[in-house]
Design a protein around this motif. Structure first.
Motif, mmCIF file in Angstrom:
data_model
loop_
_atom_site.group_PDB
_atom_site.id
_atom_site.type_symbol
_atom_site.label_atom_id
_atom_site.label_comp_id
_atom_site.label_asym_id
_atom_site.label_seq_id
_atom_site.Cartn_x
_atom_site.Cartn_y
_atom_site.Cartn_z
ATOM 1 N N ASN A 71 32.955 1.280 5.900
ATOM 2 C CA ASN A 71 32.088 0.127 5.299
ATOM 3 C C ASN A 71 30.943 0.013 6.388
ATOM 4 O OD1 ASN A 71 33.309 -0.234 2.882
ATOM 5 N ND2 ASN A 71 34.868 -1.456 3.847
ATOM 6 N N GLU A 72 30.416 1.151 6.998
ATOM 7 C CA GLU A 72 29.445 1.279 7.979
ATOM 8 C C GLU A 72 28.101 1.943 7.633
ATOM 9 O OE1 GLU A 72 29.297 -0.161 11.146
ATOM 10 O OE2 GLU A 72 31.535 -1.233 10.984
ATOM 11 N N LEU A 73 27.049 0.928 7.955
ATOM 12 C CA LEU A 73 25.844 1.835 7.695
ATOM 13 C C LEU A 73 25.531 2.820 8.871
ATOM 14 C CD1 LEU A 73 23.582 -1.036 5.986
ATOM 15 C CD2 LEU A 73 24.438 0.991 4.837
ATOM 16 N N ALA A 74 26.164 2.290 9.754
ATOM 17 C CA ALA A 74 26.042 3.493 11.121
ATOM 18 C C ALA A 74 27.345 4.377 11.132
ATOM 19 C CB ALA A 74 26.055 2.585 12.593
ATOM 20 N N TYR A 75 27.175 5.154 10.006
ATOM 21 C CA TYR A 75 28.418 5.983 9.474
ATOM 22 C C TYR A 75 28.473 7.263 10.224
ATOM 23 C CZ TYR A 75 24.662 8.445 7.260
ATOM 24 O OH TYR A 75 23.362 9.200 6.783
ATOM 25 N N LEU A 76 27.699 7.816 11.137
ATOM 26 C CA LEU A 76 27.712 9.008 11.898
ATOM 27 C C LEU A 76 29.039 9.059 12.559
ATOM 28 C CD1 LEU A 76 24.297 9.840 12.942
ATOM 29 C CD2 LEU A 76 25.477 10.659 10.925
ATOM 30 N N GLU A 77 29.392 8.160 13.395
ATOM 31 C CA GLU A 77 30.597 8.453 14.205
ATOM 32 C C GLU A 77 31.908 7.990 13.512
ATOM 33 O OE1 GLU A 77 28.100 6.555 15.478
ATOM 34 O OE2 GLU A 77 27.384 7.780 17.017
ATOM 35 N N PRO A 78 31.847 7.157 12.526
ATOM 36 C CA PRO A 78 33.103 6.995 11.810
ATOM 37 C C PRO A 78 33.595 8.237 10.889
ATOM 38 C CG PRO A 78 31.744 4.822 11.641
ATOM 39 C CD PRO A 78 30.903 5.990 12.455
ATOM 40 N N SER A 79 32.218 9.067 10.376
ATOM 41 C CA SER A 79 32.394 10.111 9.580
ATOM 42 C C SER A 79 32.798 11.193 10.370
ATOM 43 C CB SER A 79 31.005 10.661 9.155
ATOM 44 O OG SER A 79 30.421 9.576 8.211
ATOM 45 N N GLU A 80 32.523 11.232 11.670
ATOM 46 C CA GLU A 80 33.018 12.204 12.555
ATOM 47 C C GLU A 80 34.426 11.970 12.774
ATOM 48 O OE1 GLU A 80 32.193 14.299 16.987
ATOM 49 O OE2 GLU A 80 31.750 12.011 16.477
ATOM 50 N N ALA A 81 34.706 11.018 12.988
ATOM 51 C CA ALA A 81 36.250 10.494 13.280
ATOM 52 C C ALA A 81 37.127 10.752 12.224
ATOM 53 C CB ALA A 81 36.407 8.936 13.623
ATOM 54 N N VAL A 82 36.703 10.690 10.754
ATOM 55 C CA VAL A 82 37.666 10.991 9.696
ATOM 56 C C VAL A 82 37.740 12.485 9.593
ATOM 57 C CG1 VAL A 82 37.714 10.827 7.206
ATOM 58 C CG2 VAL A 82 36.930 8.628 8.424
ATOM 59 N N ALA A 83 36.513 13.152 9.946
ATOM 60 C CA ALA A 83 36.746 14.647 9.873
ATOM 61 C C ALA A 83 37.765 15.226 10.959
ATOM 62 C CB ALA A 83 35.181 15.473 9.849
ATOM 63 N N LEU A 84 37.564 14.593 12.173
ATOM 64 C CA LEU A 84 38.545 15.272 13.118
ATOM 65 C C LEU A 84 39.901 14.692 12.781
ATOM 66 C CD1 LEU A 84 36.173 14.176 16.236
ATOM 67 C CD2 LEU A 84 36.696 16.643 15.191
ATOM 68 N N ALA A 85 40.290 13.593 12.288
ATOM 69 C CA ALA A 85 41.500 13.105 12.044
ATOM 70 C C ALA A 85 42.150 14.023 10.988
ATOM 71 C CB ALA A 85 41.784 11.705 11.438
ATOM 72 N N ASP A 86 41.289 14.406 9.870
ATOM 73 C CA ASP A 86 41.716 15.134 8.780
ATOM 74 C C ASP A 86 42.054 16.771 9.459
ATOM 75 O OD1 ASP A 86 42.030 13.294 6.955
ATOM 76 O OD2 ASP A 86 40.228 13.969 5.676
ATOM 77 N N ASN A 87 41.006 17.106 10.141
ATOM 78 C CA ASN A 87 41.262 18.472 10.866
ATOM 79 C C ASN A 87 42.453 18.645 11.549
ATOM 80 O OD1 ASN A 87 40.307 21.180 11.433
ATOM 81 N ND2 ASN A 87 40.064 20.331 13.477
ATOM 82 N N GLU A 88 42.926 17.437 12.275
ATOM 83 C CA GLU A 88 43.985 17.388 13.009
ATOM 84 C C GLU A 88 45.368 17.620 12.158
ATOM 85 O OE1 GLU A 88 46.386 14.598 16.409
ATOM 86 O OE2 GLU A 88 44.014 15.039 16.629
ATOM 87 N N GLN A 89 45.215 16.628 11.123
ATOM 88 C CA GLN A 89 46.237 16.558 10.154
ATOM 89 C C GLN A 89 46.721 17.529 9.550
ATOM 90 O OE1 GLN A 89 46.043 13.087 7.605
ATOM 91 N NE2 GLN A 89 47.985 13.860 6.504
ATOM 92 N N TYR A 90 45.611 18.299 8.586
ATOM 93 C CA TYR A 90 45.851 19.508 8.193
ATOM 94 C C TYR A 90 45.554 20.835 8.681
ATOM 95 C CZ TYR A 90 45.599 15.755 4.772
ATOM 96 O OH TYR A 90 45.861 14.716 4.083
#
Length: 93
Positions: A71-90
């Protein structure tokens, strides 16, 4: 210039999006359509080279996802974090 046709079904995109549909909620179809358009244009400028398809699809699914996951308008870092977490998990590599 060749005609650009938006591909409306991409199995990898659907697989990546499936876990976020509920989080994205009413914005899901709009964001999904945005992702499909951006993938289409990126692939067009990459001459539809198949070796880039997976990375382009993945990058565009995650590029704005932090708007909803955090829920962030400054979404770049949160988007990167989600991508990296999914990459690690999968273990996509």
């Amino acid at each position: 210039m060749s005609e650009i046709a938006i591909q409306l079904e991409r199995p990898r995109v659907e697989m990546l999006f499936s876990r976020y549909q509920e989080i994205i909620g009413n914005d899901y179809m709009g964001y999904r359509n945005h992702v499909y358009r951006t993938i289409t244009y990126a692939m067009h400028f990459l001459n539809n080279a198949e070796e880039y398809e997976q990375i382009v699809e993945t990058a565009f699914v995650y590029h704005d996802i932090g708007l909803w996951t955090d829920n962030e308008l400054a979404y770049l870092e949160p988007s990167e974090a989600v991508a990296l977490a999914d990459n690690e998990q999968y273990e996509w590599g």
